[in-house]
Structures are given as structure tokens and as C-alpha cells.
Motif scaffolding. Structure first.
Motif, mmCIF file in Angstrom:
data_model
loop_
_atom_site.group_PDB
_atom_site.id
_atom_site.type_symbol
_atom_site.label_atom_id
_atom_site.label_comp_id
_atom_site.label_asym_id
_atom_site.label_seq_id
_atom_site.Cartn_x
_atom_site.Cartn_y
_atom_site.Cartn_z
ATOM 1 N N LEU A 270 13.148 -58.886 121.468
ATOM 2 C CA LEU A 270 13.457 -60.145 122.734
ATOM 3 C C LEU A 270 14.162 -60.408 122.658
ATOM 4 O O LEU A 270 15.686 -60.364 123.980
ATOM 5 N N ILE A 271 15.017 -61.122 122.004
ATOM 6 C CA ILE A 271 16.156 -62.063 122.119
ATOM 7 C C ILE A 271 17.713 -60.788 122.185
ATOM 8 O O ILE A 271 18.497 -61.311 123.011
ATOM 9 N N ALA A 272 17.718 -59.966 121.696
ATOM 10 C CA ALA A 272 18.685 -58.767 121.583
ATOM 11 C C ALA A 272 18.157 -58.057 123.421
ATOM 12 O O ALA A 272 18.917 -58.092 124.024
ATOM 13 N N GLY A 273 17.531 -58.248 123.585
ATOM 14 C CA GLY A 273 17.195 -57.572 124.985
ATOM 15 C C GLY A 273 17.900 -58.434 125.746
ATOM 16 O O GLY A 273 18.462 -58.296 126.824
ATOM 17 N N ILE A 274 17.651 -60.309 126.182
ATOM 18 C CA ILE A 274 17.597 -61.247 126.457
ATOM 19 C C ILE A 274 19.222 -61.551 126.714
ATOM 20 O O ILE A 274 19.670 -61.743 127.937
ATOM 21 N N ILE A 275 19.521 -61.210 125.799
ATOM 22 C CA ILE A 275 21.427 -61.803 125.624
ATOM 23 C C ILE A 275 22.096 -60.347 125.845
ATOM 24 O O ILE A 275 22.884 -60.479 127.031
ATOM 25 N N LEU A 276 21.570 -59.085 126.190
ATOM 26 C CA LEU A 276 22.053 -57.935 126.613
ATOM 27 C C LEU A 276 21.714 -58.441 127.969
ATOM 28 O O LEU A 276 23.089 -57.526 128.696
ATOM 29 N N ARG A 277 21.019 -58.309 128.372
ATOM 30 C CA ARG A 277 20.395 -58.426 130.072
ATOM 31 C C ARG A 277 21.168 -59.990 130.228
ATOM 32 O O ARG A 277 21.554 -60.290 131.571
ATOM 33 N N LYS A 278 22.077 -61.105 129.177
ATOM 34 C CA LYS A 278 22.369 -62.056 130.192
ATOM 35 C C LYS A 278 21.853 -63.169 130.754
ATOM 36 O O LYS A 278 22.053 -63.712 131.596
ATOM 37 N N GLY A 279 20.499 -63.150 130.355
ATOM 38 C CA GLY A 279 19.657 -63.832 130.250
ATOM 39 C C GLY A 279 18.861 -63.832 131.919
ATOM 40 O O GLY A 279 18.127 -64.573 132.111
ATOM 41 N N ARG A 280 19.036 -62.581 132.957
ATOM 42 C CA ARG A 280 18.871 -61.936 133.768
ATOM 43 C C ARG A 280 17.723 -61.052 133.582
ATOM 44 O O ARG A 280 18.036 -59.690 133.434
ATOM 45 N N ARG A 282 14.521 -61.042 135.709
ATOM 46 C CA ARG A 282 13.530 -60.464 136.488
ATOM 47 C C ARG A 282 13.128 -60.060 136.817
ATOM 48 O O ARG A 282 12.494 -59.699 137.180
ATOM 49 N N GLU A 283 13.895 -58.771 136.643
ATOM 50 C CA GLU A 283 13.590 -57.251 137.205
ATOM 51 C C GLU A 283 13.081 -57.318 135.872
ATOM 52 O O GLU A 283 11.438 -55.812 136.628
ATOM 53 N N TYR A 284 11.667 -57.870 135.443
ATOM 54 C CA TYR A 284 11.429 -56.972 134.146
ATOM 55 C C TYR A 284 9.734 -57.229 134.606
ATOM 56 O O TYR A 284 8.512 -56.277 134.059
ATOM 57 N N LYS A 285 9.549 -58.186 135.985
ATOM 58 C CA LYS A 285 7.953 -58.028 137.295
ATOM 59 C C LYS A 285 8.332 -56.568 137.669
ATOM 60 O O LYS A 285 7.290 -56.156 137.769
ATOM 61 N N ASP A 286 9.402 -56.183 137.880
ATOM 62 C CA ASP A 286 9.747 -55.153 138.939
ATOM 63 C C ASP A 286 9.378 -53.597 137.496
ATOM 64 O O ASP A 286 8.329 -52.938 138.456
ATOM 65 N N LEU A 287 9.669 -53.482 136.777
ATOM 66 C CA LEU A 287 9.453 -52.787 135.871
ATOM 67 C C LEU A 287 7.746 -52.210 135.687
ATOM 68 O O LEU A 287 7.601 -51.589 135.547
ATOM 69 N N MET A 303 18.598 -49.598 128.952
ATOM 70 C CA MET A 303 18.360 -50.009 128.037
ATOM 71 C C MET A 303 18.078 -51.288 127.735
ATOM 72 O O MET A 303 16.678 -51.644 127.480
ATOM 73 N N PRO A 304 18.579 -52.704 128.340
ATOM 74 C CA PRO A 304 18.470 -53.521 127.580
ATOM 75 C C PRO A 304 16.648 -54.338 128.120
ATOM 76 O O PRO A 304 16.552 -55.065 127.586
ATOM 77 N N LEU A 305 16.388 -54.043 129.762
ATOM 78 C CA LEU A 305 15.320 -54.329 129.798
ATOM 79 C C LEU A 305 14.231 -53.249 129.026
ATOM 80 O O LEU A 305 12.679 -53.847 128.866
#
Length: 373
Positions: A270-280, A282-287, A303-305
Motif C-alpha cells: 500500500l505504501i509503495a503504491g501510494i508513493i509511486l502514485r505520488k499520493g494520487r 482517487r482513480e482506484y474508485k474507477d478501478l 502498475m502503481p494502482l
């Protein structure tokens, strides 16, 4: 000019996603490797190498619990080595890593807990490579199938350690040249057949089964098993005998260790994904609004999401398992759950197989609720 810039950006994004998959799968393998000695200290199963020998020389018929057969540390080490082998293949073959590459890798580490080991995985894997060589297909484009093929690895161990020598003795690994030859040749032949089976089985389920190779390999396994025993009139083998009173005395197997293991693992995801997404995020809702049918999350969201999806989905699976295991304590009338055994831990990773290619908590939830019901 605009089209050229857009194409260049898309290519750069694709290359970044590929690098992330390569690093992510390496992270998973190293996580298992680091956890192995910690597990040995935690469980005090000091006979590590003897336990590892039990894993490598057992018939491994599904579902053989490697935790019971070889202990926690040895199983994690076996899974780590199998995963590192897959990492090496991805790098050496210069695979353009994508969602199916990740799926194949996840199945290898999942099966490393209950039937796959770094001795029996080779013949089916080589069989796929041989098919590619004979049919002049690119190996790098079919590595994911080579990762799926070792699902039939227990067949290799069955022939090598039981079928060709008679009764299996867990204390003495007996093999002979005839059994070794049959195991290697037939294991390669099984892998050789997997790739041409895929188009037909995919047409059967019309894309509604994400485990595309699973159907092909499952059908092949049925025919192999039927020929080995039913057709030849040989009695089917019993489950692999396991004598591990300390393990079976545990109320829910390695529940404490595995809960911490999964919490740390998925938190890191989770931490790695958030860092790679630079905190963005919101698109996870779309996924999770996607049906998953014919949707490649890797291409569509990156891949980060997908790593965030693995983390959220994985934490929910672990919570679900704990609920299933704990409910009988609250309601004694319910049958008691088995706890965190090799198969149930392996299934957590198997469930994540297509977290980058169609699976997310929302579309799996109805099935999970149906199981509980």
C-alpha cells in the motif's frame, strides 16, 4: 507532432510499468527469503535442511500442506527460491512484463506452499520452451504460459518418488532411472501440450474465467491422472503421510506469524503504491467500478494502482480468512476452520493472481459471501 509526443509518452509509461513489475516481483521473492530465517527462529524448527528435503522429495499430491510436511521456514524458503527462479527468467529472457507475467509469477509463489517446489517445476517449464522452439514462437511472449505450466509439477514428483518405486517412504527418498526418465520426459510432454490447449479452453468460457490456463491445465491433469491410475487399473494413491504432531497441535496453524507476515507485506504494498502514485489514489474508485471482463488494469490504470489493488484486496482476503476461522469460536455449532496452513496461505497469493487483470474486492465480494452462505 502531437501524435508523436503522445506515442512517446505512452511508450515511456509502458516501460516504467514494466520496470515496476520486475522490481515488484523481485520484492515479493526477497520478502519470502527474508521471512524464512525469521520463521525458523519463531517456530524453533531447527531441522531446516531435513524439512526442506521432505518438501523436495514428497509426491506432493494436491493438496499437500508444505507447512505440515516441512515447517514454516522451509516452505517460505522453497517459495522464495521458486520466485527468484521466475525473476531470473523474466530478466534473462528480456520479457516485456505485463499483467499476465505478474499472474504467472503469482501462481508460482502461490503453489510453492502446496505442491510446487524447485525440483519438480522444471520439466513442465522446459516443455513450454521446447514447444516455442519447435513451433518457432517467441519465448519472451509466452513466458507467462511457462509459469502456468508448473501447476502440473506434482505429477513429476508423483512419478519420481511414488509411482515408479511403489510405496512412498517419507524417511527415505527412493528413485530409479526408469522413474527419473519417465518423470522428466512426461513432465516435458505435459508442458509441451499446454500452450496449444489454451485457445480452445478460452473459447469454452468466453473470457468469463480469468484463470484461462487453469481450465486447460485442469483438463489435462484429469486425463493424465485417469491414464496413470484408472486406465491402467492401478489403485489411486492415498494422501502423503505426514507425521508432525507439533504442527497439528496448533489450534489454527501459524495464525500469529502469518497475520503479522501479511500485515507487513500488504502494508508495504500500500505504501509503495501510494508513493509511486505520488499520493494520487482517487482513480482506484474507477478501478473497482470496472466489471473486470476484458479489462487489463495494468494497461488502463498502471502498475502503481494495481499494487494498491493488491494491498487492499489482500488485506480483505486475510480479514475474510480470519473471520472464517474465528466464527466457529463464537458459534461452536459451525465446523472449525483449518487456519493458516500451506494451502490457505498459498490461496491468498493465488487469489491475487489477476489483481492487475480483472480482479478487485468489489467483483469478488459476491462470490466470497456466497461461500460463507
Amino acid at each position: 507532432m502531437t501524435d508523436t509526443v503522445a506515442a512517446s509518452q505512452a511508450e515511456a509509461k509502458s516501460a516504467l510499468n514494466e520496470r515496476i513489475i520486475r522490481l515488484y516481483t523481485l520484492f515479493v521473492s526477497l520478502f519470502f527469503l527474508i521471512a524464512a530465517p525469521i520463521a525458523v527462529i519463531y517456530t524453533k524448527e531447527w531441522d531446516f535442511f531435513d524439512n526442506l528435503r521432505h518438501i523436495l522429495t514428497s509426491p506432493s499430491k494436491l493438496i499437500t500442506d508444505y507447512f505440515a510436511l516441512g515447517g514454516l521456514g522451509s516452505t517460505l524458503f522453497n517459495t522464495a527460491v521458486c520466485g527468484l527462479f521466475a525473476n531470473a527468467v523474466i530478466y534473462v529472457c528480456k520479457v516485456h512484463a505485463n499483467a499476465t507475467t505478474l499472474a504467472g509469477y503469482m501462481l508460482i509463489v502461490a503453489h510453492g506452499f502446496y505442491g510446487l517446489n524447485f525440483l519438480n517445476m522444471w520439466p513442465p517449464f522446459v516443455g513450454v520452451l521446447l514447444y516455442c522452439a519447435v513451433m518457432k514462437k517467441k519465448v519472451s511472449a509466452n513466458i507467462h504460459v511457462a509459469f502456468f505450466a508448473p501447476a502440473l509439477a506434482p505429477f513429476v514428483s508423483e512419478v519420481l518418488f511414488r509411482y515408479s518405486v511403489g510405496n512412498y517412504d517419507p524417511n527415505v527418498a527412493r528413485i530409479n532411472w526408469i522413474g527419473l526418465t519417465i518423470a522428466v520426459v512426461c513432465g516435458i510432454a505435459v508442458g509441451f501440450i499446454v500452450l496449444p490447449l489454451l485457445p480452445g479452453t478460452t473459447a469454452m468460457h468466453r473470457g468469463y474465467n480469468l484463470y484461462k490456463a487453469g481450465l486447460a491445465i485442469g483438463l489435462l491433469g484429469i486425463f493424465v491422472y485417469a491414464f496413470m491410475y484408472n486406465t491402467l487399473g492401478i489403485d489411486a494413491p492415498p494422501a502423503t503421510p505426514i507425521d508432525n504432531p507439533e504442527y497439528f497441535a496448533l489450534p489454527y496453524a501459524y495464525r500469529g506469524f502469518m497475520n503479522v507476515f501479511f500485515l507487513v507485506f500488504f502494508a508495504a504494498n500500500l505504501i509503495a503504491g501510494i508513493i509511486l502514485r505520488k499520493g494520487r489514489v482517487r482513480e482506484y474508485k474507477d478501478l473497482i467500478k470496472c466489471t473486470g471482463y476484458g479489462t487489463d488494469f495494468f494497461d488502463k490504470f498502471g502498475m502503481p494502482l494495481c499494487i494498491i489493488n493488491i494491498a487492499v484486496y489482500g488485506l480483505l482476503i486475510v480479514a475474510y480468512l480470519n473471520i472464517v476461522f474465528i466464527l466457529p469460536e463464537i458459534f461452536p455449532a459451525l465446523p472449525r476452520g483449518v487456519g493458516f496452513t500451506g494451502p490457505t496461505v498459498g490461496v491468498v497469493f493465488a487469489a491475487l493472481t489477476f489483481a492487475a487483470d480483472g480482479q478487485h474486492p468489489r467483483n469478488v465480494l459476491p462470490i466470497a459471501v456466497g461461500y460463507l452462505a
